[in-house]
Design a protein around this motif. Structure first.
Motif, PDB file in Angstrom:
ATOM      1  N   VAL A   9       2.395   5.673  -6.062  1.00  0.00           N
ATOM      2  CA  VAL A   9       2.223   5.802  -7.368  1.00  0.00           C
ATOM      3  C   VAL A   9       0.950   6.687  -7.648  1.00  0.00           C
ATOM      4  O   VAL A   9       1.159   7.500  -8.444  1.00  0.00           O
ATOM      5  N   VAL A  10       0.086   6.634  -6.801  1.00  0.00           N
ATOM      6  CA  VAL A  10      -1.110   7.475  -6.884  1.00  0.00           C
ATOM      7  C   VAL A  10      -0.524   8.907  -6.863  1.00  0.00           C
ATOM      8  O   VAL A  10      -0.982   9.658  -7.690  1.00  0.00           O
ATOM      9  N   CYS A  69       0.551  10.267  10.264  1.00  0.00           N
ATOM     10  CA  CYS A  69       0.715  10.607   8.954  1.00  0.00           C
ATOM     11  C   CYS A  69      -0.629  10.181   8.187  1.00  0.00           C
ATOM     12  O   CYS A  69      -1.138  10.819   7.148  1.00  0.00           O
ATOM     13  N   GLY A  70      -1.125   9.279   8.501  1.00  0.00           N
ATOM     14  CA  GLY A  70      -2.716   8.732   7.953  1.00  0.00           C
ATOM     15  C   GLY A  70      -3.709   9.891   8.322  1.00  0.00           C
ATOM     16  O   GLY A  70      -4.537  10.118   7.401  1.00  0.00           O
ATOM     17  N   LEU A  71      -3.729  10.342   9.734  1.00  0.00           N
ATOM     18  CA  LEU A  71      -4.618  11.338   9.803  1.00  0.00           C
ATOM     19  C   LEU A  71      -4.396  12.834   8.842  1.00  0.00           C
ATOM     20  O   LEU A  71      -5.385  13.189   8.421  1.00  0.00           O
ATOM     21  N   ILE A  72      -3.119  12.987   8.808  1.00  0.00           N
ATOM     22  CA  ILE A  72      -2.999  14.219   7.991  1.00  0.00           C
ATOM     23  C   ILE A  72      -3.245  13.862   6.596  1.00  0.00           C
ATOM     24  O   ILE A  72      -3.850  14.999   5.789  1.00  0.00           O
ATOM     25  N   GLY A  73      -3.050  12.877   5.941  1.00  0.00           N
ATOM     26  CA  GLY A  73      -3.447  12.306   4.582  1.00  0.00           C
ATOM     27  C   GLY A  73      -4.954  12.296   4.402  1.00  0.00           C
ATOM     28  O   GLY A  73      -5.452  13.056   3.162  1.00  0.00           O
ATOM     29  N   VAL A  74      -5.591  11.996   5.446  1.00  0.00           N
ATOM     30  CA  VAL A  74      -7.199  11.996   5.239  1.00  0.00           C
ATOM     31  C   VAL A  74      -7.627  13.363   5.266  1.00  0.00           C
ATOM     32  O   VAL A  74      -8.580  13.782   4.318  1.00  0.00           O
ATOM     33  N   ALA A  75      -7.292  14.199   6.258  1.00  0.00           N
ATOM     34  CA  ALA A  75      -7.640  15.714   6.255  1.00  0.00           C
ATOM     35  C   ALA A  75      -7.337  16.209   4.841  1.00  0.00           C
ATOM     36  O   ALA A  75      -7.750  17.112   4.453  1.00  0.00           O
ATOM     37  N   PHE A  88       0.780  -1.152  -0.072  1.00  0.00           N
ATOM     38  CA  PHE A  88      -0.024  -0.067   0.041  1.00  0.00           C
ATOM     39  C   PHE A  88       0.821   1.103   0.179  1.00  0.00           C
ATOM     40  O   PHE A  88       0.348   2.265  -0.512  1.00  0.00           O
ATOM     41  N   ALA A  89       2.000   1.145   0.616  1.00  0.00           N
ATOM     42  CA  ALA A  89       2.776   2.303   0.401  1.00  0.00           C
ATOM     43  C   ALA A  89       3.283   2.477  -0.867  1.00  0.00           C
ATOM     44  O   ALA A  89       3.180   3.636  -1.394  1.00  0.00           O
ATOM     45  N   VAL A  90       3.734   1.564  -1.652  1.00  0.00           N
ATOM     46  CA  VAL A  90       3.890   1.792  -3.020  1.00  0.00           C
ATOM     47  C   VAL A  90       2.621   2.250  -3.749  1.00  0.00           C
ATOM     48  O   VAL A  90       2.750   3.231  -4.809  1.00  0.00           O
ATOM     49  N   ALA A 144       1.138   7.412   1.840  1.00  0.00           N
ATOM     50  CA  ALA A 144       2.229   6.633   1.335  1.00  0.00           C
ATOM     51  C   ALA A 144       3.036   6.568   2.687  1.00  0.00           C
ATOM     52  O   ALA A 144       3.556   5.492   2.937  1.00  0.00           O
ATOM     53  N   ALA A 145       3.399   7.570   3.395  1.00  0.00           N
ATOM     54  CA  ALA A 145       4.466   7.681   4.399  1.00  0.00           C
ATOM     55  C   ALA A 145       3.854   6.926   5.599  1.00  0.00           C
ATOM     56  O   ALA A 145       4.623   6.344   6.282  1.00  0.00           O
ATOM     57  N   ALA A 146       2.562   7.041   5.665  1.00  0.00           N
ATOM     58  CA  ALA A 146       2.017   6.191   7.004  1.00  0.00           C
ATOM     59  C   ALA A 146       2.223   4.738   6.571  1.00  0.00           C
ATOM     60  O   ALA A 146       2.687   4.280   7.610  1.00  0.00           O
ATOM     61  N   TYR A 147       1.886   4.176   5.478  1.00  0.00           N
ATOM     62  CA  TYR A 147       2.252   2.868   5.229  1.00  0.00           C
ATOM     63  C   TYR A 147       3.602   2.468   5.315  1.00  0.00           C
ATOM     64  O   TYR A 147       4.237   1.367   5.628  1.00  0.00           O
ATOM     65  N   GLY A 148       4.450   3.406   4.550  1.00  0.00           N
ATOM     66  CA  GLY A 148       6.009   3.068   4.547  1.00  0.00           C
ATOM     67  C   GLY A 148       6.584   3.210   6.123  1.00  0.00           C
ATOM     68  O   GLY A 148       7.274   2.030   6.504  1.00  0.00           O
ATOM     69  N   ILE A 149       6.111   3.946   7.090  1.00  0.00           N
ATOM     70  CA  ILE A 149       6.245   3.999   8.384  1.00  0.00           C
ATOM     71  C   ILE A 149       6.050   2.749   8.977  1.00  0.00           C
ATOM     72  O   ILE A 149       6.705   2.093   9.845  1.00  0.00           O
ATOM     73  N   GLY A 150       4.779   1.967   8.792  1.00  0.00           N
ATOM     74  CA  GLY A 150       4.144   0.923   9.167  1.00  0.00           C
ATOM     75  C   GLY A 150       5.179  -0.115   8.741  1.00  0.00           C
ATOM     76  O   GLY A 150       5.349  -1.362   9.675  1.00  0.00           O
TER      77      GLY A 150
END
Length: 390
Positions: free
Chosen positions: A23-24, A77-83, A17-19, A38-44
């Motif tokens: 890509v998106v 990061c996920g929160l920021i991405g959604v916002a 999902f980071a990839v 992407a950063a959120a899942y990369g940190i994951g």
């Protein structure tokens, strides 16, 4: 399944999902928030890698703390991405409070027995709080489509998962020390629950992004860039829907066509930039005059068309307000307007596009009558029943 096996799956999924989000973000820079996701899942991925390192360490405390904060960073990061994607304000104060609480919990957690229910509760509370903030962002953004509601539901389930883990730890027990975590039944259950949340959130977020990207592309293809009104293609699409709405409500469908008087003189005297400004101002006047369900489109040059489904008295008041609004613009331009209305009752069978085309032709004829009479006036066609099978 062992916790190590589930953890391996989680690492692969997070990387995938980071990839995907990268890509998106790289292929469509207008997609807000994708880089943060992407950063959120990369940190994951980093978080899972630290979990694998843990069993081999003689002194695990620094890595335990790193795992704790890396996952919190991923959720942030996920929160920021959604916002960013929803164009909503980031709850900065609430996010800071969650981080401060997380920092305050660390010394308390380290002083409690490893695997105790209270330690697990303190460990999961910041995660649950961050997930609550994400749900709140989506709700406050006003997103009410099916995927938005699904994202809220999945986010709420994620909160429940985090809050359920302390009860599971209390019920079945967990490891006595950090190095034994991966060998415990609690780890297998916890990681499996986390995997479900990881996949569900990512899939729904990707679907939301795909939906909004598609809607944005459609809107862009149907919008005139200068005026912000619909273009001819957009009017044809939405005009057909206006016919359906008029038929359903048993109200007249009214078409207004307008053309600025002596517009060429503005371009010749002040330049095309001034002419473009007049077109933009005209679109603003039209937008302010009509209702939220009415259509405003620029068919080309200085020619606009408006469609509404108001009763005749209301429709004529709108037309007059448009005429006066145009005459009061800074450039002092005037317009010739023609209108035509017809009833499309539920008993009348018509082809929507043909019906709209016929009304436009009749409104155009009235508009040219107004123009020949000197402009700055409105000419009305009589209200009529459309041709069609009863």
């Amino acid at each position: 399944m062992t916790a190590a096996f589930v953890l391996s799956i989680n690492m692969f999924i997070a990387a995938l999902f980071a990839v995907a989000f990268t890509v998106v973000a790289s292929t469509n820079p207008t997609v807000r928030g994708a880089r943060w996701l992407a950063a959120a899942y990369g940190i994951g991925v980093i978080d899972v890698a630290l979990e694998f390192i843990l069993p081999s360490l003689a002194q695990p405390t620094p890595v335990v703390v790193a795992i704790y904060f890396s996952y919190l960073a991923a959720l942030t990061c996920g929160l920021i991405g959604v916002a960013r994607h929803y164009g909503a304000a980031l709850p900065r104060s609430a996010t800071a409070i969650v981080w401060l609480a997380g920092l305050a919990f660390v010394p308390v957690m380290l002083g409690l027995p490893y695997g105790s229910a209270l330690r697990t509760l303190l460990y999961q509370l910041p995660y649950a709080a961050m997930q609550v903030l994400m749900v709140a962002v989506v709700v406050r953004s006003g997103g009410k489509l099916a995927l938005d509601r699904l994202l809220v539901t999945v986010g709420a389930l994620a909160v429940l998962v985090y809050l359920t883990k302390p009860a599971i730890a209390w019920w079945i027990g967990t490891a006595d020390h950090a190095q034994a975590y991966l060998a415990s039944d609690y780890a297998a259950i916890s990681q499996t629950m986390g995997s479900v949340v990881l996949i569900a959130l990512a899939l729904v977020l990707l679907l939301v992004i795909m939906r909004d990207t598609t809607m944005e592309m459609i809107a862009r293809s149907e919008t005139d860039p200068l005026s912000g009104a619909l273009n001819r293609r957009g009017f044809e699409t939405h005009g057909d829907r206006a016919v359906v709405r008029a038929r359903r409500t048993d109200r007249p469908l009214s078409l207004i066509t307008l053309d600025l008087d002596r517009f060429k003189a503005i371009n010749d005297s002040f330049g095309h930039a001034a002419g473009d400004r007049v077109i933009a101002d005209l679109a603003e006047v039209l937008g302010d005059a009509v209702g939220s369900d009415d259509l405003v489109a620029r068919l080309g040059g200085e020619e606009f068309v408006i469609a509404d489904t108001h009763f005749v008295a209301r429709h004529r008041a709108i037309v007059e307000r448009i005429r006066q609004g145009i005459a009061s613009t800074p450039f002092g331009v005037t317009a010739s307007l023609g209108t035509c209305s017809a009833v499309v009752g539920p008993h009348v069978a018509v082809v929507a596009s043909e019906f709209v085309d016929r009304l436009i032709r009749m409104a155009d004829s009235a508009m040219y009558t107004a123009k020949r009479a000197g402009g700055d006036r409105v000419e009305h066609c009589p209200l009529e029943e459309p041709e069609g099978d009863g």
